[in-house]
Motif scaffolding. Structure first.
Motif, PDB file in Angstrom:
ATOM      1  N   ALA A   1     -69.901 -17.597  16.547  1.00 50.33           N
ATOM      2  CA  ALA A   1     -70.850 -16.804  15.765  1.00 50.33           C
ATOM      3  C   ALA A   1     -70.158 -15.600  15.131  1.00 50.33           C
ATOM      4  N   LEU A   2     -69.315 -14.910  15.890  1.00 49.06           N
ATOM      5  CA  LEU A   2     -68.593 -13.748  15.339  1.00 49.06           C
ATOM      6  C   LEU A   2     -67.676 -14.168  14.197  1.00 49.06           C
ATOM      7  N   PHE A   3     -66.954 -15.263  14.389  1.00 51.38           N
ATOM      8  CA  PHE A   3     -66.071 -15.744  13.332  1.00 51.38           C
ATOM      9  C   PHE A   3     -66.891 -16.131  12.103  1.00 51.38           C
ATOM     10  N   GLY A   4     -68.021 -16.779  12.314  1.00 48.72           N
ATOM     11  CA  GLY A   4     -68.896 -17.145  11.195  1.00 48.72           C
ATOM     12  C   GLY A   4     -69.388 -15.930  10.437  1.00 48.72           C
ATOM     13  N   LEU A   5     -69.777 -14.884  11.156  1.00 49.87           N
ATOM     14  CA  LEU A   5     -70.253 -13.656  10.512  1.00 49.87           C
ATOM     15  C   LEU A   5     -69.144 -12.975   9.710  1.00 49.87           C
ATOM     16  N   VAL A   6     -67.921 -12.995  10.237  1.00 54.42           N
ATOM     17  CA  VAL A   6     -66.789 -12.422   9.502  1.00 54.42           C
ATOM     18  C   VAL A   6     -66.545 -13.213   8.216  1.00 54.42           C
ATOM     19  N   LEU A   7     -66.602 -14.541   8.287  1.00 51.86           N
ATOM     20  CA  LEU A   7     -66.423 -15.362   7.090  1.00 51.86           C
ATOM     21  C   LEU A   7     -67.506 -15.077   6.044  1.00 51.86           C
ATOM     22  N   ILE A   8     -68.736 -14.960   6.492  1.00 49.10           N
ATOM     23  CA  ILE A   8     -69.836 -14.667   5.568  1.00 49.10           C
ATOM     24  C   ILE A   8     -69.635 -13.301   4.924  1.00 49.10           C
ATOM     25  N   ALA A   9     -69.283 -12.305   5.727  1.00 50.09           N
ATOM     26  CA  ALA A   9     -69.054 -10.957   5.199  1.00 50.09           C
ATOM     27  C   ALA A   9     -67.895 -10.936   4.199  1.00 50.09           C
ATOM     28  N   ASP A  10     -66.842 -11.703   4.501  1.00 52.49           N
ATOM     29  CA  ASP A  10     -65.702 -11.780   3.592  1.00 52.49           C
ATOM     30  C   ASP A  10     -66.084 -12.467   2.291  1.00 52.49           C
ATOM     31  N   GLY A  11     -66.789 -13.588   2.408  1.00 56.76           N
ATOM     32  CA  GLY A  11     -67.206 -14.329   1.222  1.00 56.76           C
ATOM     33  C   GLY A  11     -68.174 -13.553   0.336  1.00 56.76           C
ATOM     34  N   ALA A  12     -69.001 -12.734   0.965  1.00 60.12           N
ATOM     35  CA  ALA A  12     -69.958 -11.932   0.208  1.00 60.12           C
ATOM     36  C   ALA A  12     -69.307 -10.674  -0.361  1.00 60.12           C
ATOM     37  N   GLY A  13     -68.045 -10.409  -0.004  1.00 59.87           N
ATOM     38  CA  GLY A  13     -67.341  -9.260  -0.535  1.00 59.87           C
ATOM     39  C   GLY A  13     -67.581  -7.978   0.250  1.00 59.87           C
ATOM     40  N   TRP A  14     -68.231  -8.071   1.367  1.00 62.63           N
ATOM     41  CA  TRP A  14     -68.529  -6.860   2.160  1.00 62.63           C
ATOM     42  C   TRP A  14     -67.294  -6.302   2.842  1.00 62.63           C
ATOM     43  N   LEU A  15     -66.334  -7.144   3.170  1.00 63.00           N
ATOM     44  CA  LEU A  15     -65.140  -6.659   3.852  1.00 63.00           C
ATOM     45  C   LEU A  15     -64.145  -6.031   2.888  1.00 63.00           C
ATOM     46  N   SER A  16     -64.124  -6.487   1.641  1.00 64.66           N
ATOM     47  CA  SER A  16     -63.183  -5.938   0.668  1.00 64.66           C
ATOM     48  C   SER A  16     -63.566  -4.524   0.247  1.00 64.66           C
ATOM     49  N   SER A  17     -64.824  -4.145   0.432  1.00 63.76           N
ATOM     50  CA  SER A  17     -65.270  -2.800   0.065  1.00 63.76           C
ATOM     51  C   SER A  17     -65.088  -1.814   1.209  1.00 63.76           C
ATOM     52  N   VAL A  18     -64.653  -2.321   2.379  1.00 63.19           N
ATOM     53  CA  VAL A  18     -64.475  -1.441   3.543  1.00 63.19           C
ATOM     54  C   VAL A  18     -63.105  -0.831   3.526  1.00 63.19           C
TER      55      VAL A  18
END
Length: 195
Positions: free
Chosen positions: A178-195
């Motif tokens: 679940a954690l890995f899935g959430l990280v993938l979703i956040a990355d795909g949605a661009g949420w991690l690149s803005s951090v």
């Protein structure tokens, strides 16, 4: 190298509590552990080679949509978490075939594992990883992760079962998926690149 490390970790976790571990323990009761591990390795390498081929083809064909693929992969990993919670059992029929298998150990183990892994969550997880990671690292890592988890089942399965409940192992594996899935979703949605 990151594809290797990531796929090793993900597939190792995916394999915890999987029917393949139960098959490995059953075969190890009948054959030498070395022969069981060689059979598992050959079958896993073949299944995961096909998996990374499929995943790499999808990733290359949809290269311009990596964000979307990442979100879909994340959702898939959330599904793997639920699949893990649902459980995976070795049926009495499959266990009996493993116990009563005759002939060469490598052929018996390899064939059983090859057929058991087709369409299994570890195959699907390998396809998912290969859509974004390098195929070679994913292939080698997923093979190493699965063989390591099955070797663990053979060598220390009884000791681990005495110290950790099956429920604890299941919840830990599902949480990591679940954690890995959430990280993938956040990355795909661009949420991690803005951090």
């Amino acid at each position: 190298m990151s594809a290797f490390l990531l796929s090793t970790a993900v597939i190792f976790v995916a394999e915890l509590g999987d029917k393949s571990q139960l098959m490995a323990m059953t075969f190890a009761a009948r054959y030498r552990a070395r022969d069981v591990l060689i059979g598992i390795t050959i079958a896993t390498a073949l299944v995961h080679l096909a998996s990374v081929g499929i995943g790499a083809a999808i990733g290359t064909s949809f290269e311009d949509y990596q964000g979307t693929i990442s979100v879909i992969a994340g959702v898939a990993f959330l599904g793997f978490a639920l699949w893990t919670l649902r459980g995976d059992e070795l049926t009495d029929d499959v266990a009996a075939k493993a116990r009563n298998s005759t002939g060469m150990a490598l052929l018996a183990v390899g064939t059983a594992f090859f057929l058991a892994e087709l369409g299994d969550k570890t195959m699907l997880a390998t396809i998912t990883l290969a859509t974004q990671e390098g195929w070679l690292g994913t292939w080698i890592g997923s093979t190493v992760g699965m063989v390591a988890a099955d070797a663990l089942a053979i060598l220390v399965g009884a000791a681990v079962a005495k110290r950790l409940s099956e429920k604890t192992i299941t919840y830990a594996a599902a949480t990591l998926f679940a954690l890995f899935g959430l990280v993938l979703i956040a990355d795909g949605a661009g949420w991690l690149s803005s951090v």
